[in-house]
Scaffold this motif. Structure first.
Motif, PDB file in Angstrom:
ATOM      1  N   ASN A 269     -13.902   5.047 -17.201  1.00 54.31           N
ATOM      2  CA  ASN A 269     -13.505   5.483 -15.855  1.00 54.31           C
ATOM      3  C   ASN A 269     -12.448   4.539 -15.285  1.00 54.31           C
ATOM      4  O   ASN A 269     -12.604   3.930 -14.230  1.00 54.31           O
ATOM      5  CB  ASN A 269     -14.728   5.564 -14.937  1.00 54.31           C
ATOM      6  CG  ASN A 269     -15.445   4.228 -14.792  1.00 54.31           C
ATOM      7  OD1 ASN A 269     -15.551   3.466 -15.759  1.00 54.31           O
ATOM      8  ND2 ASN A 269     -15.937   3.932 -13.601  1.00 54.31           N
ATOM      9  N   ILE A 270     -11.331   4.436 -15.995  1.00 49.21           N
ATOM     10  CA  ILE A 270     -10.224   3.583 -15.573  1.00 49.21           C
ATOM     11  C   ILE A 270      -9.134   4.466 -14.982  1.00 49.21           C
ATOM     12  O   ILE A 270      -8.818   5.525 -15.520  1.00 49.21           O
ATOM     13  CB  ILE A 270      -9.665   2.786 -16.772  1.00 49.21           C
ATOM     14  CG1 ILE A 270     -10.742   1.873 -17.359  1.00 49.21           C
ATOM     15  CG2 ILE A 270      -8.465   1.948 -16.358  1.00 49.21           C
ATOM     16  CD1 ILE A 270     -10.313   1.161 -18.637  1.00 49.21           C
ATOM     17  N   GLU A 271      -8.572   4.003 -13.856  1.00 44.78           N
ATOM     18  CA  GLU A 271      -7.503   4.765 -13.214  1.00 44.78           C
ATOM     19  C   GLU A 271      -6.395   3.818 -12.785  1.00 44.78           C
ATOM     20  O   GLU A 271      -6.642   2.617 -12.575  1.00 44.78           O
ATOM     21  CB  GLU A 271      -8.034   5.526 -11.997  1.00 44.78           C
ATOM     22  CG  GLU A 271      -8.502   4.620 -10.870  1.00 44.78           C
ATOM     23  CD  GLU A 271      -8.926   5.391  -9.629  1.00 44.78           C
ATOM     24  OE1 GLU A 271      -9.229   6.586  -9.750  1.00 44.78           O
ATOM     25  OE2 GLU A 271      -8.941   4.778  -8.535  1.00 44.78           O
ATOM     26  N   PRO A 272      -5.175   4.303 -12.628  1.00 43.90           N
ATOM     27  CA  PRO A 272      -4.111   3.453 -12.078  1.00 43.90           C
ATOM     28  C   PRO A 272      -4.503   2.951 -10.692  1.00 43.90           C
ATOM     29  O   PRO A 272      -5.038   3.709  -9.877  1.00 43.90           O
ATOM     30  CB  PRO A 272      -2.910   4.402 -12.014  1.00 43.90           C
ATOM     31  CG  PRO A 272      -3.199   5.459 -13.027  1.00 43.90           C
ATOM     32  CD  PRO A 272      -4.694   5.644 -13.005  1.00 43.90           C
ATOM     33  N   ALA A 273      -4.241   1.683 -10.438  1.00 40.00           N
ATOM     34  CA  ALA A 273      -4.653   1.075  -9.161  1.00 40.00           C
ATOM     35  C   ALA A 273      -3.583   1.279  -8.105  1.00 40.00           C
ATOM     36  O   ALA A 273      -3.039   0.324  -7.539  1.00 40.00           O
ATOM     37  CB  ALA A 273      -4.961  -0.404  -9.363  1.00 40.00           C
ATOM     38  N   THR A 274      -3.289   2.519  -7.815  1.00 36.97           N
ATOM     39  CA  THR A 274      -2.326   2.831  -6.763  1.00 36.97           C
ATOM     40  C   THR A 274      -3.018   2.716  -5.405  1.00 36.97           C
ATOM     41  O   THR A 274      -4.207   3.027  -5.269  1.00 36.97           O
ATOM     42  CB  THR A 274      -1.777   4.247  -6.948  1.00 36.97           C
ATOM     43  OG1 THR A 274      -2.875   5.167  -7.091  1.00 36.97           O
ATOM     44  CG2 THR A 274      -0.914   4.329  -8.193  1.00 36.97           C
ATOM     45  N   PRO A 275      -2.305   2.263  -4.375  1.00 43.65           N
ATOM     46  CA  PRO A 275      -2.923   2.130  -3.052  1.00 43.65           C
ATOM     47  C   PRO A 275      -3.451   3.465  -2.554  1.00 43.65           C
ATOM     48  O   PRO A 275      -2.837   4.515  -2.760  1.00 43.65           O
ATOM     49  CB  PRO A 275      -1.774   1.622  -2.171  1.00 43.65           C
ATOM     50  CG  PRO A 275      -0.815   0.995  -3.120  1.00 43.65           C
ATOM     51  CD  PRO A 275      -0.907   1.799  -4.380  1.00 43.65           C
ATOM     52  N   ARG A 276      -4.614   3.383  -1.895  1.00 43.89           N
ATOM     53  CA  ARG A 276      -5.208   4.587  -1.324  1.00 43.89           C
ATOM     54  C   ARG A 276      -5.401   4.400   0.169  1.00 43.89           C
ATOM     55  O   ARG A 276      -4.668   3.654   0.808  1.00 43.89           O
ATOM     56  CB  ARG A 276      -6.510   4.912  -2.062  1.00 43.89           C
ATOM     57  CG  ARG A 276      -6.210   5.645  -3.373  1.00 43.89           C
ATOM     58  CD  ARG A 276      -7.375   5.826  -4.293  1.00 43.89           C
ATOM     59  NE  ARG A 276      -8.619   6.257  -3.680  1.00 43.89           N
ATOM     60  CZ  ARG A 276      -9.759   6.344  -4.370  1.00 43.89           C
ATOM     61  NH1 ARG A 276      -9.795   6.046  -5.662  1.00 43.89           N
ATOM     62  NH2 ARG A 276     -10.871   6.724  -3.766  1.00 43.89           N
ATOM     63  N   GLU A 277      -6.382   5.055   0.750  1.00 46.33           N
ATOM     64  CA  GLU A 277      -6.532   5.157   2.198  1.00 46.33           C
ATOM     65  C   GLU A 277      -6.423   3.781   2.879  1.00 46.33           C
ATOM     66  O   GLU A 277      -7.115   2.843   2.505  1.00 46.33           O
ATOM     67  CB  GLU A 277      -7.893   5.767   2.544  1.00 46.33           C
ATOM     68  CG  GLU A 277      -8.166   7.100   1.876  1.00 46.33           C
ATOM     69  CD  GLU A 277      -8.690   6.955   0.458  1.00 46.33           C
ATOM     70  OE1 GLU A 277      -8.918   5.816   0.017  1.00 46.33           O
ATOM     71  OE2 GLU A 277      -8.849   7.991  -0.219  1.00 46.33           O
ATOM     72  N   PRO A 278      -5.568   3.654   3.911  1.00 44.07           N
ATOM     73  CA  PRO A 278      -5.510   2.402   4.679  1.00 44.07           C
ATOM     74  C   PRO A 278      -6.895   2.039   5.202  1.00 44.07           C
ATOM     75  O   PRO A 278      -7.636   2.887   5.701  1.00 44.07           O
ATOM     76  CB  PRO A 278      -4.551   2.741   5.821  1.00 44.07           C
ATOM     77  CG  PRO A 278      -3.703   3.854   5.290  1.00 44.07           C
ATOM     78  CD  PRO A 278      -4.610   4.652   4.397  1.00 44.07           C
ATOM     79  N   GLY A 279      -7.254   0.774   5.058  1.00 43.89           N
ATOM     80  CA  GLY A 279      -8.559   0.315   5.510  1.00 43.89           C
ATOM     81  C   GLY A 279      -9.647   0.430   4.468  1.00 43.89           C
ATOM     82  O   GLY A 279     -10.728  -0.145   4.630  1.00 43.89           O
ATOM     83  N   SER A 280      -9.393   1.150   3.368  1.00 42.22           N
ATOM     84  CA  SER A 280     -10.397   1.287   2.321  1.00 42.22           C
ATOM     85  C   SER A 280     -10.341   0.094   1.375  1.00 42.22           C
ATOM     86  O   SER A 280      -9.408  -0.720   1.421  1.00 42.22           O
ATOM     87  CB  SER A 280     -10.176   2.579   1.532  1.00 42.22           C
ATOM     88  OG  SER A 280      -9.086   2.427   0.639  1.00 42.22           O
ATOM     89  N   VAL A 281     -11.323  -0.014   0.490  1.00 39.76           N
ATOM     90  CA  VAL A 281     -11.323  -1.109  -0.484  1.00 39.76           C
ATOM     91  C   VAL A 281     -10.218  -0.919  -1.515  1.00 39.76           C
ATOM     92  O   VAL A 281      -9.936  -1.845  -2.300  1.00 39.76           O
ATOM     93  CB  VAL A 281     -12.690  -1.226  -1.196  1.00 39.76           C
ATOM     94  CG1 VAL A 281     -13.803  -1.456  -0.185  1.00 39.76           C
ATOM     95  CG2 VAL A 281     -12.981   0.008  -2.059  1.00 39.76           C
TER      96      VAL A 281
END
Length: 341
Positions: free
Chosen positions: A41-53
């Motif tokens: 379960n590896i995924e590219p570490a692209t930024p997601r929701e502001p404020g999320s981990v």
């Protein structure tokens, strides 16, 4: 989104650690389905929701001061939790640079980095640190560079040397592991330190994961979630301290299960270090009690089904067997199917 730090809490003794409503909201609940099996379960570490981990490469949250105090306590008792083999010196500086750059860019209200050639100034406002040093000169820092910076960042860090078609754990700062030891695993290959994991080898999970990790490129990090459970909000569940926490698994009752049993989730983040070509393996740990987790009934329902149907070999490996049924029984109240039955 600015981060507000809570006053000091304890991950031992009186266990005063607790999550605010915001920390519960942003908790990285790891289950996308009602069942669980090992997978890549590896995924590219692209930024997601502001404020999320997932918003930044390295997550800093409300427990920052408490976690840094806990790290200092562990290192005071056992300084060998941080180790750097001689050939990993460049990777240690690589790690320091990467962490300082991203903390300063992502949390400018708390961290600042100024550079004039090799003369650097690092400012950590929450810990009241202002350090001038010469990049590349370990004598200009109060301690070795990997230890210096990881004393100021939440989560554990292994630094993996890549050679001979494998990854080797040749450096790291590990003070909050989930029942393992960097002193034992130091020098081991990726294949060796994953050898105890049941079922995954038959499925080829780690062979595929290793192939993926060996091909990570600079500025293209990846991430994954891993999970287990912990009794009490105890961060240091290392092999060395098993005598302090192992017996707690037998102390779970229907009366204390919601307060004492914690879901423990690791956000594992893997970027390539540009100078050394080593792979940084960040292990950011989040804890949430069942009581806190149940404030989201959908999570409680799903966790009930995952634990109820978890293969016995996985439950044993994760150390859940002694108290799993007590947890499942308590969570059943949040599962409409179980209530109807």
């Amino acid at each position: 989104m600015p981060v507000t730090f809570k006053p000091l809490e304890s991950y031992r003794d009186d266990f005063s650690f607790a999550n605010s409503a915001e920390a519960i909201r942003r908790f990285p609940f790891p289950f996308a389905e009602d069942s669980y099996m090992y997978s890549v379960n590896i995924e590219p570490a692209t930024p997601r929701e502001p404020g999320s981990v997932f918003a930044h490469w390295f997550d800093i949250d409300e427990h920052y001061l408490s976690e840094m105090a806990e790290r200092a306590l562990v290192l005071e008792k056992d300084p060998d939790r941080c180790l750097v083999m001689p050939h990993m010196a460049q990777a240690a500086w690589d790690t320091l640079e990467m962490l300082m750059e991203h903390l300063a860019a992502d949390y400018p209200e708390h961290f600042e980095l100024r550079r004039e050639g090799s003369d650097w100034l690092w400012i950590n406002r929450p810990l009241q640190i202002e350090q001038r040093f010469t990049f590349g000169d370990p004598a200009s820092l109060p301690c070795e560079p990997l230890e210096y910076i990881t004393r100021q960042v939440q989560g554990d860090f292994a630094v993996l040397d890549q050679r001979d078609g494998n990854l080797y754990m040749d450096a790291g700062m590990v003070t909050c592991p989930a029942d393992w030891s960097i002193k034992f695993d130091a020098g081991m290959s990726f294949t060796q330190w994953h050898a105890p994991v049941p079922m995954a080898h038959q499925m080829g999970v780690f062979e595929r994961a290793l192939k993926y990790l060996l091909n990570i490129q600079v500025d293209h990090p990846v991430r994954r979630l891993n999970w287990t459970m912990t009794i009490n909000p105890r961060l240091d569940t290392s092999s060395e301290t098993f005598h302090e926490w192992g017996h707690e698994r037998s102390q779970i009752t229907p009366e204390n299960v919601a307060r004492k049993v914690h879901l423990r989730v690791e956000l594992q983040f893997m970027p390539r270090l540009p100078r050394s070509n080593a792979l940084l393996f960040g292990i950011r740990t989040y804890l949430i009690s069942l009581e806190e987790l149940a404030s989201n009934p959908a999570w409680a329902c799903r966790l009930h089904r995952v634990l109820r149907d978890l293969p016995e070999a996985i439950a044993d490996y994760k150390g859940l067997s002694l108290y799993r049924q007590t947890v499942v029984d308590w969570l059943a109240q949040f599962d409409p199917e179980a209530v109807a039955a």
